[in-house]
Enzyme design. Structure first.
Site, mmCIF file in Angstrom:
data_model
loop_
_atom_site.group_PDB
_atom_site.id
_atom_site.type_symbol
_atom_site.label_atom_id
_atom_site.label_comp_id
_atom_site.label_asym_id
_atom_site.label_seq_id
_atom_site.Cartn_x
_atom_site.Cartn_y
_atom_site.Cartn_z
ATOM 1 N N CYS A 1 23.508 -64.288 -36.157
ATOM 2 C CA CYS A 1 23.815 -63.036 -36.884
ATOM 3 C C CYS A 1 23.058 -62.895 -38.203
ATOM 4 C CB CYS A 1 25.319 -62.934 -37.134
ATOM 5 S SG CYS A 1 26.312 -62.696 -35.654
ATOM 6 N N LYS B 1 25.976 -71.667 -38.518
ATOM 7 C CA LYS B 1 25.460 -70.507 -39.250
ATOM 8 C C LYS B 1 25.302 -70.829 -40.731
ATOM 9 C CE LYS B 1 26.485 -65.572 -39.913
ATOM 10 N NZ LYS B 1 27.458 -64.487 -39.612
ATOM 11 N N ASN C 1 55.978 -29.541 -45.309
ATOM 12 C CA ASN C 1 55.886 -30.882 -44.731
ATOM 13 C C ASN C 1 57.001 -31.183 -43.738
ATOM 14 O OD1 ASN C 1 53.549 -31.505 -46.096
ATOM 15 N ND2 ASN C 1 54.571 -32.593 -47.762
ATOM 16 N N ILE D 1 40.477 -27.706 -34.103
ATOM 17 C CA ILE D 1 39.305 -28.437 -33.626
ATOM 18 C C ILE D 1 39.512 -29.949 -33.632
ATOM 19 C CG2 ILE D 1 38.174 -28.514 -35.891
ATOM 20 C CD1 ILE D 1 35.512 -28.058 -34.315
#
EC number: 6.3.5.1
Length: 565
Positions: A167, A131, A390, A312
């Site tokens: 790549c 590479k 906490n 959620i």
């Protein structure tokens, strides 16, 4: 067979052992995942996949970048026995007869260590390519490990001259231009390209530009699966010389892609059916599922434990966990305290029943009372504040970790990127865990993904009122997140500019945000770095995630006030 600028090419006859028709080359693109460090296991897997491809009629089989050792190998590349292990592994793979194998591996010799592609055939390694452009940004740190390659490599097969790249090389013009000038008829690019939102579109645009500019077909093979906090999404591509897509692999799935190349016309056949195009929500959700699945499975845990709050974030996390691991490996624990609303208890129980997961209610009143009693002599002269709030979160964290120790399940934390960014989380409390599924998901995207997951089934998996209710940590009476934070639409808008786009105070204010709000949010982000450094890892989704992508000193004298002038 292989050649560089200083080597003459061998004739096709010296490298033609295929039984396929003259003038045709059958390629097999192997889009799959290889476990980092398991060289022996990866060799066994590649051997089996190569024989399968050969039996299907393939002439050339192509594996992703660094397939031999897995990606990213990080400091395993520095282990003293790596060179010997690689040589033994390559010798075994070279024994396969009747097919050409192209694979990614770490090449180690007296010149150094290289990110390389090998060409194996007929009992030996016929050549290799190193590479040239080392990735050294974001999640990449290749200059720490690899030397830069300098030669351009092509090999001749059945009348076609095939160039090799790896790549990052394809994102630059010089390597493919050099191959074209050397007489390449096509280019093969092996990759370990991580997922982020919109990445597949960017790949297609790049390959279309490079193929059209140089009038070369491009074969782009990508890995799939996850390693730690990085997900690889597949989506391997074959692009014709005119930039059109001939073949595209599925996203997030293992796949063997067979493609035939006509040497005379220099074109590939086209796939009969293109893969499903994923929406942004769909690709984000699938990335989260793959990231959690592979991390838990490869870590050796039996299952996962989630503190299900009725909110959620934990609701979406539970859905992802079930989709990743199956309901029989997911355990939900509701830990109510005096500020927990009845609606939270009802919604948590309803979702657990809907997803068919084990569900336990473990009140924390006694645990918090015990902590307060122990601290009473030390805090007697102090007014109650966030300290007492906490204690609730830390009591819950202790319970979850105790269950993990006892039963061998990984604790999954449920904090999102918005909360992590500004420190709206309790260290050693709700931040405990081995993996944070939503770590790189902004709160506004949590809502998007929750609605997306509900749309997939007639009977929603997340109760609608969980989505509709104002978010709350439920650590004090009538608390909501917006007591402490700006509206999430505003907060996330500022955070995206500051974190993902690296913009400063003046640019964010110029975009229309309130100056005092911007100053406050940016200060919160900077002060929370010490928390994030101790947080669990989580799947990278955005351009700049906390951890590998964004690295700031914990203690420093930098001030955002320098941007005010």
């Amino acid at each position: 067979m292989p050649r560089t600028k200083t080597q003459a090419p061998q004739t096709d006859a010296q490298f033609h052992t295929s039984d396929s028709p003259v003038g045709k080359i059958c390629f097999a693109l192997i889009q799959t995942n290889f476990w980092v460090g398991d060289i022996a296991g990866n060799v066994k897997k590649m051997h089996a996949l190569t024989l399968d491809a050969k039996n299907r009629g393939a002439d050339i089989v192509i594996f992703p970048a660094l397939a031999l050792i897995g990606c990213p190998p990080e400091d395993l590349l520095l282990r003293p026995t790596l060179g010997e292990r690689v040589r033994e592994a390559m010798a075994k793979l070279a024994e396969i007869e009747g097919i050409v194998v192209i694979l990614g591996y770490p090449h180690i010799d007296h010149h150094g260590t290289f990110n390389s592609a090998a060409i194996l055939q007929g009992g030996s390694q016929k050549g290799f390519y190193h590479k040239q452009y080392l990735s050294n940004y974001g999640v990449f740190d290749e200059r720490r490990y690899f030397q830069k390659g300098r030669n351009h490599v092509l090999f001749d097969y059945k009348g076609a001259s095939i160039g090799l790249l790896i790549c990052e090389d394809i994102w630059h013009d010089a390597p493919i231009t050099a191959l074209k000038n050397e007489g390449a008829d096509m280019v093969v690019v092996i990759n370990a390209s991580p997922f982020e939102i919109g990445k597949q579109t960017a790949r297609k645009q790049l390959l279309a530009k490079q193929s059209q500019t140089h009038q070369l077909p491009i074969v782009y093979v990508n890995t799939v699966g996850s390693q730690d906090d990085i997900v690889f999404d597949g989506g391997s591509l074959i692009v014709q010389a005119d930039g059109s897509v001939a073949h595209e692999g599925s996203r997030f799935l293992n796949q063997l892609i067979m493609a035939n190349y006509d040497v005379a016309t220099q074109t590939f056949d086209t796939q009969s059916k293109a893969p499903l195009v994923l929406s942004e929500e769909s690709e984000m959700y699938q990335a989260l599922v793959v990231g959690l699945r592979d991390y838990v499975n490869r870590s050796g845990f039996k299952g996962v434990i989630i503190g299900l709050s009725g909110g959620i974030d934990s609701a979406l996390t539970l859905c992802i966990a079930v989709d990743a691991l199956g309901s029989d490996r997911v355990y939900a624990v509701m830990m109510p305290y005096e500020y927990t609303a009845q609606i939270s208890l009802e919604d948590a129980e309803a979702q657990a029943a809907r997803l068919n997961v084990s569900y336990t209610v473990c009140p924390i009143h006694d645990a918090v009372a015990g902590l307060r009693a122990s601290l009473a002599p030390l805090l007697a002269n102090s007014e109650p504040d966030v300290t007492e709030e906490n204690l609730q979160a830390r009591a819950r964290g202790t319970i979850l970790m105790a269950l993990s120790n006892k039963f061998g399940h990984m604790v999954i934390s449920t904090g999102n990127k918005s909360e992590n960014a500004v420190g709206y989380a309790t260290l050693y409390g709700d931040m405990v865990g081995g993996f944070d599924v939503l770590k790189d998901i902004y709160k506004t995207d949590v809502y998007r993904l929750a609605n997306y997951r509900n749309r997939l089934e007639d009977n929603p998996v997340i109760p609608q009122r969980v989505i509709d209710r104002p978010p709350s940590a439920e650590l004090r009476p009538e608390q909501t997140d917006q007591d402490s934070l700006p509206d999430y639409e505003v907060l996330d808008g500022i955070l995206r500019m500051y974190i993902d786009e690296d913009l400063g105070y003046k640019a964010i204010v110029a975009a229309g945000f309130d100056p005092q709000t911007v100053e406050r949010v940016l200060s919160l982000v900077d002060r929370a770095e010490y928390k994030r450094r101790q947080a669990a890892i989580g799947t990278k989704i955005t351009k700049k995630s906390f951890g590998r992508d964004r690295r700031y000193p914990l203690v420093n004298g930098w001030s955002i006030k320098g941007d005010f002038a």
